[in-house]
Design a protein around this motif. Structure first.
Motif, PDB file in Angstrom:
ATOM      1  N   THR A 132       2.120   7.616  13.493  1.00 53.69           N
ATOM      2  CA  THR A 132       2.950   6.534  12.966  1.00 53.69           C
ATOM      3  C   THR A 132       2.776   5.239  13.770  1.00 53.69           C
ATOM      4  O   THR A 132       3.073   4.154  13.280  1.00 53.69           O
ATOM      5  CB  THR A 132       4.428   6.972  12.960  1.00 53.69           C
ATOM      6  OG1 THR A 132       4.749   7.513  14.249  1.00 53.69           O
ATOM      7  CG2 THR A 132       4.653   8.054  11.914  1.00 53.69           C
ATOM      8  N   SER A 133       2.297   5.335  14.995  1.00 53.76           N
ATOM      9  CA  SER A 133       1.927   4.139  15.763  1.00 53.76           C
ATOM     10  C   SER A 133       0.891   4.526  16.805  1.00 53.76           C
ATOM     11  O   SER A 133       0.795   5.694  17.139  1.00 53.76           O
ATOM     12  CB  SER A 133       3.162   3.535  16.441  1.00 53.76           C
ATOM     13  OG  SER A 133       3.518   4.318  17.562  1.00 53.76           O
ATOM     14  N   LYS A 170      -0.427   0.813  15.017  1.00 57.03           N
ATOM     15  CA  LYS A 170      -0.997   0.524  13.697  1.00 57.03           C
ATOM     16  C   LYS A 170      -2.522   0.441  13.789  1.00 57.03           C
ATOM     17  O   LYS A 170      -3.229   0.857  12.885  1.00 57.03           O
ATOM     18  CB  LYS A 170      -0.431  -0.803  13.188  1.00 57.03           C
ATOM     19  CG  LYS A 170      -0.754  -1.078  11.734  1.00 57.03           C
ATOM     20  CD  LYS A 170      -0.028  -2.319  11.228  1.00 57.03           C
ATOM     21  CE  LYS A 170      -0.503  -2.679   9.816  1.00 57.03           C
ATOM     22  NZ  LYS A 170      -0.048  -4.024   9.408  1.00 57.03           N
ATOM     23  N   HIS A 171      -3.026  -0.137  14.877  1.00 54.84           N
ATOM     24  CA  HIS A 171      -4.477  -0.273  15.046  1.00 54.84           C
ATOM     25  C   HIS A 171      -4.910   0.445  16.309  1.00 54.84           C
ATOM     26  O   HIS A 171      -4.906  -0.140  17.396  1.00 54.84           O
ATOM     27  CB  HIS A 171      -4.877  -1.750  15.085  1.00 54.84           C
ATOM     28  CG  HIS A 171      -4.542  -2.476  13.826  1.00 54.84           C
ATOM     29  ND1 HIS A 171      -5.185  -2.212  12.632  1.00 54.84           N
ATOM     30  CD2 HIS A 171      -3.615  -3.414  13.546  1.00 54.84           C
ATOM     31  CE1 HIS A 171      -4.675  -2.981  11.682  1.00 54.84           C
ATOM     32  NE2 HIS A 171      -3.721  -3.714  12.201  1.00 54.84           N
TER      33      HIS A 171
END
Lengths: 186, 186
Positions: A152-153, A155-156
Motif C-alpha cells: 500500500t506504500s 507509491k513509487h
C-alpha cells in the motif's frame, strides 16, 4: 532484515505499472517438494486482459523444471532494500541451497498458485503458464497473471534495473505528462 | 532542438546494457514510400547471440504494416531531452502526419536496413524480423539486432520508463555489485 510490507489486492490488468519500467524481479516457484527463487531481467508485458507477461527462463536454471513442471510461479518485485539479497539469489543455485532459508526470506501462501510469494517484496504477481509454444525454441514463457498483491506504500518503490556487468540502474524521479496524452493512449 | 550525439558501432550481443532496464523506445520503420515512428514500452531482450529482442507492436499501429511488410525496423533509445517529442509521437498517428517532419527529427541512413535511424537518440539498433510465429496471436515480433550504434557519451544516459497513466520514471543512479557476481553470471 527487511520487513514485509502490508499489501492489498491489485487489478491484474494494471500490473504494467510495475513491470513495464523494466525492474529486475525475483521469481518464486514450487514443484513437488522443491521450492526455489531466481532473478529475472528479461521480461515484458504482452497484454492487459488477459494479463500476460512474456519472459525468458533459461533451461539452465534450477527454476526452469519447477515452473514448467508445476505450470505456475510468482513474479515478485524487490526494492533496493533487498539489493544484496537479489545479487545473492542470482549468484547461487537452488540445486544446492534452499534460497528462502539461506537469504532469510519469508514464504507467504499465494491465493491461486502453489508457489509461495516472497513477503519482503513490494509486489507479488501470481502466474500460470498461458502459452508454452516458444519454450523449447527460446526458453520464452508466456505467463498469465491471475492475482496481484501490491504494497500500500510507498507509491513509487525504488526498484533495481540491471544493465549487465554487475551494475544496476536505480529508479529515479517520476514525471507526469498526463495532460498531453489522448485518453485512449494512456 | 536537441542535437544529434556522435555515435560509434557497438557489439550487438551487448545491447542488453541499454534495453534490459526497460526504457521507452522509438521504433522507426520504412516500407515502400512511407516512413513512420512509434513509441514502444513492451519489449524484452531474449538472447545474446543471435541478438534477439521480443516486442509487442499492436496491429492498430500504423507502424505494424510497415514493419511486417519490410521485415525491418530500428529501435532508437531517446533520453529525457526528448520527453515531449516521445509523448507527441505516442499521441499521434503516422497515418495522418510525417513524424520525422512534424517533430523535427533527423533521419539518418542505416547500415543494414531500409528504415532510418533517429539522429537525436542516444542509441539506434537496426533490426530484422527473426521469427513471426507469434505476430498473429499476440502482435509479438521477435527481432534480431543486426547492427548497433551508441553515442560515445554520456556513459549512462537519462532514459524514460513508462508506468502508465501519463507518468514516466526517469533513470536514477548506477550502483555496482560487480565484485559479488560469479564471472559467468554477469
Amino acid at each position: 532484515m527487511p520487513r514485509s510490507p502490508k499489501k492489498s489486492n491489485f487489478p491484474v490488468s494494471q500490473i504494467r505499472r510495475y513491470l513495464e519500467p523494466g525492474p529486475i524481479v525475483l521469481v518464486s516457484s514450487r514443484w513437488k517438494d522443491e521450492t526455489n527463487i531466481m532473478t529475472m531481467g528479461w521480461h515484458t508485458v504482452m497484454e492487459f486482459t488477459p494479463s500476460l507477461v512474456g519472459c525468458i527462463i533459461s533451461e539452465g536454471n534450477h527454476s526452469f523444471d519447477l515452473i514448467r513442471g508445476s505450470g505456475e510461479c510468482v513474479i515478485n518485485l524487490p526494492t533496493t532494500t533487498l539489493t544484496d539479497i537479489v545479487v545473492g539469489i542470482g549468484n547461487s543455485s537452488g540445486a544446492e541451497i534452499d534460497k528462502f532459508q539461506e537469504f532469510g526470506l519469508r514464504p507467504v501462501s499465494a491465493k491461486k498458485v502453489g508457489a509461495p510469494l516472497i513477503g519482503e517484496c513490494h509486489a507479488s504477481f501470481e502466474c500460470r503458464i498461458h502459452d508454452d509454444s516458444l519454450i523449447d525454441r527460446y526458453n520464452f514463457f508466456i505467463l498469465e497473471v491471475v492475482h496481484a498483491h501490491v504494497a500500500t506504500s510507498p507509491k513509487h518503490p525504488e526498484t533495481l534495473h540491471y544493465t549487465g556487468n554487475g551494475a544496476f540502474m536505480v529508479s529515479g524521479k517520476i514525471i507526469s505528462r498526463r495532460s498531453r496524452f489522448e485518453p485512449d493512449r494512456l
